[in-house]
Design an enzyme around this catalytic site. Sequence first.
Site, PDB file in Angstrom:
ATOM      1  N   GLU A 476      -5.723 -47.969  24.078  1.00 31.94           N
ATOM      2  CA  GLU A 476      -5.764 -46.672  25.043  1.00 31.94           C
ATOM      3  C   GLU A 476      -4.762 -46.873  26.300  1.00 31.94           C
ATOM      4  OE1 GLU A 476      -9.426 -43.618  26.180  1.00 31.94           O
ATOM      5  OE2 GLU A 476      -9.768 -45.521  25.168  1.00 31.94           O
ATOM      6  N   GLU A 739     -17.093 -50.433  31.687  1.00 30.78           N
ATOM      7  CA  GLU A 739     -17.064 -48.942  31.443  1.00 30.78           C
ATOM      8  C   GLU A 739     -18.223 -48.362  31.242  1.00 30.78           C
ATOM      9  OE1 GLU A 739     -14.938 -46.344  28.098  1.00 30.78           O
ATOM     10  OE2 GLU A 739     -15.154 -48.567  27.612  1.00 30.78           O
TER      11      GLU A 739
END
Length: 891
Positions: A476, A739
């Site tokens: 990502e 996260e």
Amino acid sequence: MTRTNRTNKLPAVAALLLAICATPSLRAAEGALPPVNLRCEFLRNPVGIDARQPRLQWVDLHTERAQMQTAFQVLVATSPELLSQNKGDAWDSGKTASDDPTQVVYNGKPLESNHTYWWKARYWDKDGNASPYSETATFGVALLSPDDWKGQWIGGANQLRQEFNLAETPRRARAYICGLGYYELRINGHKIGMNYLDPGWTTFDKRALYVTYDVTTNLHSGANAIGVMLGQGWYHNRALLLQLDVELASGKHVSVTTGPAWKAKDGPIVSDSVWDGEVYDARLETPGWDMPGFKDDGWKAAEVVKAPGGVLSAQTMPPIQDVDTMVPIALTNPRPGVYVYDMGQNFSGWVDMHVSGPRGAQVQLRFAELLYDTGMINRENLRGAKARDIYILRGGEDEHYHPRFTYHGFRYVELTGYPGTPSLDTIRGHVVHTSVRTTGSFVASKQLLNQIHKIIRWSDLTNLMSVPTDCDQRDERQGWMGDAQVSAEGLLLNFDMAAFYSNFLRDMRDELGPDGTMTDTVPHLTHGRRPADPAWGTAFPLITWYTYQQTGDRRLLEENYDGLKKYVEFLRTRAPDDVLRFSYYGDWVATELTPGAEVSDFYYYYDTIVLAKMAAALGNSADSDTYTQLAARIKDAFNKAFFDSTAASYTTGTQTANVLPLFLDIVPSDRRGPVANNLANNILYLHNTHLTTGLAGLRYILPVLTQNNRSDLAYDLATQTTYPSWGYMIANGATTVWELWEQKVGRSMNSQNHHMMGSVDVWLYQALGGINVDPDHPGYRHIRITPQVTRELTSVSATVGSVRGSVTSSWSHEPGVITLQVDVPVNSTATVSIPKEDEMTGITVKEGDRTVWEKEHYVEGTPGITAGKYQDSRVVLEVGSGHYSFRLTGE
């Protein structure tokens, strides 16, 4: 973080003697001192800018309190000799009345491409005394017009070369290069510069960045050679545009540019990918390829290739660099032939490996953030990213390798295929990220707060890769705007981010659609959508506003205002009843869900009031009135749509649901107390002093509690150690911010390095440290020092490196005594609010040996302090610049 010792340093004793010897002269200086920290376009001595009227700035110093600049003089010269004679042949501003050294716009003769300018400044203080001139600073002007570029875009291989002759020794030489996706420039056998992963990532069909290098000392009379290695980077292709401009000793000019006369051949980098890593076959090396006289008979002519299509702009932000070295803390051998290094810290970058062995031996380095219980690396959370580097030995000698055109996010390194037995010295980690300068610091008596601050700094820094990425490890690494907006203010407090955000905001303008739509990610590739979720798109207005507040950079407002207006008008088209309901992500990764419509509408209101404030700052009263009125309608509609007045709660009653309207003062004034109480009860009783917020609510919950006189509860949340909390992350081995609140290690969305959960750093600086910019006086023209002395904290010290100089608030607390040390830079004033203990009476405040508050009255006469009052259980003092030492005592 272990800093690499790259320069010879004086022995400690010698350095101490020098400092002692220098002290008398420093102490002898009185009054207005020479300006320091000279910057052009927020950069120190930039080599290549393309602003026709660059901003200059400096920091004024003075030995007296309450000093202000009343005028300045800037000299800009075309040679250092002229400047040394106090001659500004490009610009002599003369004595110019101004109290602002932070945004001085160059107003001299038109700047010329491919020129260097020398400059210095002085100022007059409030008493009319002139300071000495500053030391000399420089700025180089790059290529101001597209017509200045003479070369062609070329490609055809990942190595390109050209030889040329110079009749004389160069007097001056500049190389202008855009090598896509990444490049390494080499001249006469040496790498040029300390940058990596250049140029910065942009929307290439809109804009590509070029970098300027001073290569005067790299060239010589006679034969010379240029070599360029190319990687694919985010461009996913390879192309080069280069122009070398040389001025010889005789004054003659020579230009070397890219074209079909260059030679091309693929080199030892067999493949490279940001996500997958690099494969390097040292057997394919051709020693001397970047030197003159190399036999390139087997090389083909370079191909003229299609240009990327975007505007060429100078890269005027700090570059990505190798900034630190990490020594492994452990080496294990969990299986035969498998060696696992623990670097002790999760970070972005690569490793440098030393190896010797037979020709053709293949060594693989694989990277991970996690380990299995077996000691093997756990790479499940990398998803599709290979995240590995492969090195194939040339053989016969000691070799060392690090990749050029990739980076990894990792704590653990798996080494396989290594000839022999590796040691701890076989590899070194290299920390690689955009090299922003640290300007802020925070430390507290509560060690957990220092640990939280540390992991946030690591996450913030290692996700700066020319844009703020969401993560640094998996498939990502995108410029997600939601992550960017919640971390921006903390980054601005910790680091010199002005040039970085100026560039990133330009990236946003490049992505802005003609209909005013923004994308979830910038630059926009495959991740995210158009139009952006309003909690993501808000990065455009909020980062503009945060940066303006911190720097006072009016040009940021001027450059972005039209685009921001288009963006708000787009939101308006999606809110026909003044309620913006569309949402994709909302309060992302919350443990209790808040309706996305409420989150989106909150940001619609926020964006609109920010736009109204920008319009007012730019003197656009008509737009200011228009958007102030629109904001009032949105506020009313928000309450009608989401507020249950009887229950004193919004939508589902989650922490985020009530935090958002409290933060922006949307709550009706007569219901603010009950809503705040509901929030506190939710935290204390429903969730046993734990958070349930996601990305959006987390950014505001601690400030909201502080604003509502619950700093104690905010502190308890900040120092919680069980799930969900930052302390829980640290207790479970986190060295960067996760996260998710949950501890997950499988194949899912569970990056171990994600800066979006780090917004608590703003609260550390602004609440516990107490350093706040006055929103009506951006750029720290006026400062509010309001530290929160709470719970078992006995001391906090915080410093913010503002554009006017360092602002420090450092306090300590023992029973019956609160001390507060404050530093206010020249050209700033401050409101200093000193707290007392709850039951303390008979308060006395001293500054040094002078009493400034006694018997419930302000005592005049202390230099630098102009007024005082008692307000909200605090002694509030108005002060000018200088250092202050306050001591509050009572009964």
